[in-house]
Design an enzyme around this catalytic site. Structure first.
Site, PDB file in Angstrom:
ATOM      1  N   ALA A  73      27.024 -10.351  18.521  1.00 62.06           N
ATOM      2  CA  ALA A  73      26.980 -11.464  17.561  1.00 62.06           C
ATOM      3  C   ALA A  73      27.887 -12.579  18.048  1.00 62.06           C
ATOM      4  CB  ALA A  73      27.446 -10.993  16.191  1.00 62.06           C
ATOM      5  N   SER A  75      30.807 -15.124  16.995  1.00 67.22           N
ATOM      6  CA  SER A  75      31.848 -14.840  16.004  1.00 67.22           C
ATOM      7  C   SER A  75      32.922 -15.916  15.885  1.00 67.22           C
ATOM      8  CB  SER A  75      32.505 -13.487  16.330  1.00 67.22           C
ATOM      9  OG  SER A  75      33.090 -13.547  17.604  1.00 67.22           O
ATOM     10  N   TYR A 139      29.305 -18.088   9.672  1.00 66.43           N
ATOM     11  CA  TYR A 139      29.547 -16.811  10.353  1.00 66.43           C
ATOM     12  C   TYR A 139      29.636 -15.664   9.329  1.00 66.43           C
ATOM     13  CZ  TYR A 139      32.086 -13.030  12.572  1.00 66.43           C
ATOM     14  OH  TYR A 139      32.478 -11.778  12.991  1.00 66.43           O
ATOM     15  N   LEU A 188      44.743 -15.784  18.160  1.00 65.07           N
ATOM     16  CA  LEU A 188      46.192 -16.033  18.188  1.00 65.07           C
ATOM     17  C   LEU A 188      46.923 -15.236  19.262  1.00 65.07           C
ATOM     18  CD1 LEU A 188      48.640 -17.422  16.893  1.00 65.07           C
ATOM     19  CD2 LEU A 188      48.801 -15.472  15.316  1.00 65.07           C
TER      20      LEU A 188
END
Ligand code: UFG
Length: 322
Positions: A73, A75, A139, A188
């Site tokens: 997918a 994302s 999403y 992050l």
């Protein structure tokens, strides 16, 4: 044999590395974001597209598939807002093709990668599977749509499935062979570690005026190998008929702010980060923390690796590929 669609991607490749220890595995991936070299050499690799019925039928005709795990997918939340067609086409329409071919070949066990983004902005501190699902971006919508399709297919066609809603996947395999390698990188922990390796000038903290103790967003980080093991427990629960349909959160149950993640990275690496406070990134909820109590009670799974272990494994990986 287990078919892993998207098994060359970050989370898929970590699952495959664990699954080949106990099962025969075939990976189907179009390599749009994945890497062929990330696929464990013990798995069969087929380059192909889940939106292409011919590619799918070639796999189902040639291999005795008893279950499908679906990781393929797009994302990126921000991209889903600017290009929703890409998300609905791949994450929903192509998944329907996969489900259609599965049913045609009478394969009825399905593990689906879903996301905390299905919850949108939560109205509770700790999110459980019955919490309100109200996605705030395409999403999250695309994943929730598939969840709803699965429920209808279970009722109509006796499809058996487990939906796994991931919180923030991070970290790298203990084997040192694979880790997180997105291009572009938006997550992050890899961004902080790349900065600490001198590959980025600084880290932008996206907002420090949220309603959290230090003003930065709180997330629930889960080690990718813990995620992989949850998939294996979920698969077993389908194959031994313990589960017909189930939805589980996968998180650590503990939230860390962006600043706390940066502090932990500094501690693990012994290096000092250069931080700037930037504007909020759109679509970021202040706090996303999971209760994973349901899967613990049902399948005995729980996350084993805390934030320090997650960062330590990621740091080893990033150093090895720099
Ligand atoms: N962040 C920064 N600076 C950066 C990158 C991130 O401050 O350079 C912040 C984000 O604003 C957020 C936190 O760090 O508050 C975590 O951001 P990530 O991009 O690493 O992860 P997200 O929480 O945005 O996204 C993850 C998954 C998505 C999923 C989402 C659910 O990657 O697929 O959780 O909300 F949709």
């Amino acid at each position: 044999m287990i078919l892993v669609v998207g098994g060359a991607g970050y989370i898929g490749s970590h699952l495959v590395e664990e699954l080949v220890k106990t099962s025969e595995v075939i990976v189907l991936d179009n390599l749009s974001t994945g890497h062929e070299k990330a696929v464990d050499p013990q798995a069969i690799f087929v380059k192909g597209d889940l939106g292409n019925e011919r590619d799918l039928k070639a796999v189902f005709n040639n291999y005795p598939i008893k279950a499908v795990m679906h990781f393929a997918a797009y994302s990126l939340v921000g991209e889903s807002v600017t290009d929703p067609l890409k998300y609905y086409e791949n994450n929903v329409a192509a998944t329907l093709k996969l489900l259609k071919v599965m049913l045609k070949y009478n394969v009825k066990n399905f593990i689906f990668s879903s996301t905390a983004a299905t919850y949108g902005i939560p109205n509770v501190e700790i999110i459980n599977e019955d919490s309100r699902t109200q996605p705030i971006n395409p999403y999250g919508q695309s994943k929730l749509m598939v969840e709803n399709i699965l429920a209808d297919f279970a009722a109509a066609y006796d499809l058996h499935y487990v939906v796994l809603r991931y919180f923030n996947a991070a970290g790298a395999s203990g084997s040192g062979r694979i880790g997180e390698m997105h291009d572009p990188e938006t997550h992050l922990i890899p961004i902080i570690l790349q900065h600490l390796l001198g590959q980025r000038e600084q880290i932008s903290v996206f907002g420090d005026d949220y309603d959290t103790p230090d003003g930065t967003c709180i997330r629930d980080y889960i080690h990718v190998t813990d995620l992989a093991n949850a998939h294996i427990a979920a698969l077993d629960s389908l194959l031994n008929a313990q589960n017909k349909t189930a939805t589980y959160n996968l998180g650590n149950g503990q939230g860390y702010s962006v600043k706390e993640v940066i502090d932990t990275c500094e501690k693990v690496t012994g290096r000092k980060a250069n931080i700037i406070i930037a504007d909020r990134r759109s679509g970021d909820p202040a706090r996303l923390v999971a209760s994973s109590e349901k899967i613990r009670q049902a399948l005995g799974w729980k996350a084993e690796r805390d934030l320090e272990k997650i960062i330590d494994s990621a740091w080893k990986w990033h150093q090895s590929v720099q």
